[in-house]
Design a protein around this motif. Structure first.
Motif, PDB file in Angstrom:
ATOM      1  N   ASP A  72       0.944  -1.110  -0.007  1.00 26.45           N
ATOM      2  CA  ASP A  72       0.037   0.199  -0.099  1.00 26.45           C
ATOM      3  C   ASP A  72       0.881   1.198   0.176  1.00 26.45           C
ATOM      4  OD1 ASP A  72      -1.639   2.179   0.521  1.00 26.45           O
ATOM      5  OD2 ASP A  72      -2.630   0.963   2.304  1.00 26.45           O
ATOM      6  N   SER A  73       1.245   1.960  -1.289  1.00 26.60           N
ATOM      7  CA  SER A  73       1.991   2.781  -1.332  1.00 26.60           C
ATOM      8  C   SER A  73       1.582   4.261  -0.594  1.00 26.60           C
ATOM      9  CB  SER A  73       2.460   3.153  -2.768  1.00 26.60           C
ATOM     10  OG  SER A  73       1.234   3.408  -3.483  1.00 26.60           O
ATOM     11  N   ALA A  74       0.495   4.551  -0.560  1.00 25.40           N
ATOM     12  CA  ALA A  74       0.034   5.634   0.237  1.00 25.40           C
ATOM     13  C   ALA A  74       0.171   5.481   1.448  1.00 25.40           C
ATOM     14  CB  ALA A  74      -1.525   5.805  -0.254  1.00 25.40           C
ATOM     15  N   ALA A  75      -0.079   4.316   2.074  1.00 25.55           N
ATOM     16  CA  ALA A  75      -0.076   4.030   3.593  1.00 25.55           C
ATOM     17  C   ALA A  75       1.444   4.319   4.030  1.00 25.55           C
ATOM     18  CB  ALA A  75      -0.609   2.893   4.246  1.00 25.55           C
ATOM     19  N   ALA A  77       3.965   5.629   2.266  1.00 26.84           N
ATOM     20  CA  ALA A  77       4.274   7.072   2.289  1.00 26.84           C
ATOM     21  C   ALA A  77       4.032   8.089   3.392  1.00 26.84           C
ATOM     22  CB  ALA A  77       3.666   7.692   1.000  1.00 26.84           C
ATOM     23  N   ARG A  78       2.796   7.865   3.873  1.00 25.64           N
ATOM     24  CA  ARG A  78       2.429   8.433   5.073  1.00 25.64           C
ATOM     25  C   ARG A  78       3.144   8.242   6.308  1.00 25.64           C
ATOM     26  NH1 ARG A  78      -3.047   7.409   3.028  1.00 25.64           N
ATOM     27  NH2 ARG A  78      -3.045   5.626   4.473  1.00 25.64           N
ATOM     28  N   CYS A  79       3.522   7.003   6.490  1.00 24.23           N
ATOM     29  CA  CYS A  79       4.335   6.566   7.754  1.00 24.23           C
ATOM     30  C   CYS A  79       5.630   7.050   7.583  1.00 24.23           C
ATOM     31  CB  CYS A  79       4.320   5.101   7.635  1.00 24.23           C
ATOM     32  SG  CYS A  79       5.436   4.209   8.872  1.00 24.23           S
ATOM     33  N   THR A 117       7.673  -1.436  -3.390  1.00 24.64           N
ATOM     34  CA  THR A 117       6.977  -0.557  -2.993  1.00 24.64           C
ATOM     35  C   THR A 117       7.710   0.388  -1.933  1.00 24.64           C
ATOM     36  OG1 THR A 117       5.057  -1.672  -3.387  1.00 24.64           O
ATOM     37  CG2 THR A 117       4.835   0.300  -2.050  1.00 24.64           C
ATOM     38  N   ASP A 120      10.421   1.998  -3.581  1.00 26.02           N
ATOM     39  CA  ASP A 120       9.763   3.593  -4.489  1.00 26.02           C
ATOM     40  C   ASP A 120       9.621   4.545  -3.288  1.00 26.02           C
ATOM     41  OD1 ASP A 120       9.378   4.480  -7.155  1.00 26.02           O
ATOM     42  OD2 ASP A 120       7.232   4.729  -6.287  1.00 26.02           O
ATOM     43  N   ALA A 121       9.073   4.170  -2.218  1.00 25.98           N
ATOM     44  CA  ALA A 121       8.706   4.999  -1.093  1.00 25.98           C
ATOM     45  C   ALA A 121       9.886   5.855  -0.744  1.00 25.98           C
ATOM     46  CB  ALA A 121       8.073   4.406  -0.048  1.00 25.98           C
ATOM     47  N   ARG A 124      11.197   8.296  -3.061  1.00 23.54           N
ATOM     48  CA  ARG A 124      10.256   9.633  -3.084  1.00 23.54           C
ATOM     49  C   ARG A 124      10.444  10.506  -1.967  1.00 23.54           C
ATOM     50  NH1 ARG A 124       6.472   9.346  -7.201  1.00 23.54           N
ATOM     51  NH2 ARG A 124       6.516   7.103  -7.968  1.00 23.54           N
TER      52      ARG A 124
END
Ligand code: NAD
Length: 364
Positions: A72-75, A77-79, A117, A120-121, A124
């Motif tokens: 889950d890339s969005a989760a 990234a948030r972490c 993932t 990639d996180a 970014r």
């Protein structure tokens, strides 16, 4: 390493993210990092077994524990944005060979796309300087050689688990070449390595279809344990051994950067790559009366007979060596389960063994 990662104060206040912190190795590593004073966050699914060390030892109390799927890339990234780690140790995985036969798609998805993932996180996120991707000794193409595999040997993997970890290695190499090349380190600031360790043993493992948990479940319940492949030779080591390797490697990635952005084997001394049957007999002696076993006569899925690791590179480049012999690791493991049954807490047993291990210099 001669205690380098443990005594230099390197980890004190260091912002670290561990994926898979609710698993067996993750719980040990998280407690160790807490003891070293790291500012620690973890990202993973729920503990994979019941009972489990993560909950029994109250690991979440000393860290920021985030529940999420590494795909889950969005989760993720948030972490990472919230915790701003300098070091990422990626251990989240579907980690069982047998489960990989039952669900190969989930295994490849978690172990390959999970790694992609995470990398990639990192690409970014500003501020990450070191990534250790934890794969396995099983990532090599197994030729049934009697000698140890070296980091330069061909990757492979017969079963979906082993092969997915070889794929994770290849994906890491692609990210290293494409996004974190050594010659542009001043620009991106990230050094990525992979760590290939052998079969780990230790207290607090309740995974299905793993030798030590199977034995401890049977003997603590007064039952006979059923052994599948008594002649299979594996590089057994106590869980603290590879964890000390991951810490040592992460430290070098931060301090020396791309010079260490490679793959490293972490395994036991040569004599401690032993057949399953010898491990069972050693545990039997440590356990005492009521420790019985018999052979499983059912057909078994494919498993390699020989698997050893050559750890000269970790020894030479990192100064890393095993600290405990296999016998010492097996005694510590039996003592851990015995202690739990006798009323000690999982937390005190684990912290005490980390302290004992840390206090002991590397074996010759
Ligand atoms: N145990 C061994 O003998 C051994 C040997 C060599 C390498 N390894 C590797 O070490 C790592 C840790 O192994 P372990 O024995 O602690 O395994 P484990 O099964 O006990 O723990 C796995 C961890 O990964 C998490 N996880 C699984 N799927 C996930 C997903 N999709 N998203 C987020 N989290 C997920 C689980 O919640 C758990 O925290 C793994 O990468 C494994 O392949 C283990």
């Amino acid at each position: 390493m001669e205690g380098l990662a443990l005594t230099s104060g390197f980890w004190h206040g260091r912002r670290v993210l561990v994926t898979g912190h609710t698993g067996f190795k993750g719980a040990w590593l998280s407690l160790w990092l807490q003891q070293l004073g790291a500012d620690l966050a973890g990202f993973s699914l729920a503990p994979p077994s019941s009972p489990n060390l993560f909950e029994l030892a109250g690991v979440a109390a000393g860290m920021t524990s985030v529940h999420g799927d590494v795909r889950d890339s969005a989760a993720l990234a948030r972490c990472i944005a919230a915790h701003r780690p300098e070091i990422v140790i990626h251990m989240a995985a579907q980690a069982l060979v047998r489960a990989s036969f039952a669900d190969p798609v989930e295994t490849f998805s978690t172990n390959v796309m999970g790694t992609v993932t995470v990398l990639d996180a990192v690409r970014r996120a500003p501020g990450v300087r070191a990534v250790v991707n934890v794969t396995t000794d099983k990532c090599y193409q197994n030729n049934e050689w009697a000698w140890g595999y070296r980091e330069s040997d061909r990757l492979g993997g017969f079963d979906p688990y082993s092969n997915s970890k070889a794929c994770s290695e290849l994906a890491t190499d692609s990210f290293r070449n494409s996004f974190f090349p050594a010659e542009r380190h001043a620009e991106h600031g990230v050094a990525v390595a992979t760590a290939r360790a052998g079969n780990v043993i230790g207290g607090g493992d309740w995974a299905a279809d793993r030798l030590v948990p199977d034995i401890m479940r049977a003997w603590t319940g007064g039952a006979e344990v059923v052994i599948r492949n008594p002649h299979a030779v594996r590089p057994w080591q106590h869980v603290l051994e590879p964890l000390s390797g991951y810490l040592s490697l992460a430290e070098r990635l931060v301090v020396d950067g791309p010079a260490f952005a490679e793959s490293f084997n972490f395994g036991p001394a040569e004599d401690d790559a032993r057949p399953v049957g010898a491990v069972v007999e050693t545990m039997q002696r440590a356990w005492g009366s009521g420790a019985a076993w018999r052979l499983d006569d059912q057909p078994q899925p494919h498993e390699a007979t020989w698997l050893r690791l050559d750890c000269a590179k970790a020894r030479q480049r990192l100064g890393w060596r095993p600290r405990w012999t296999l016998d010492a690791g097996l005694s510590a493991t039996v003592a851990w389960y015995r202690g739990l049954a006798a009323g000690c807490t999982a937390r005190e047993l684990t912290l005490q063994q980390i302290a004992d291990f840390s206090a002991q210099g590397a074996a010759a």
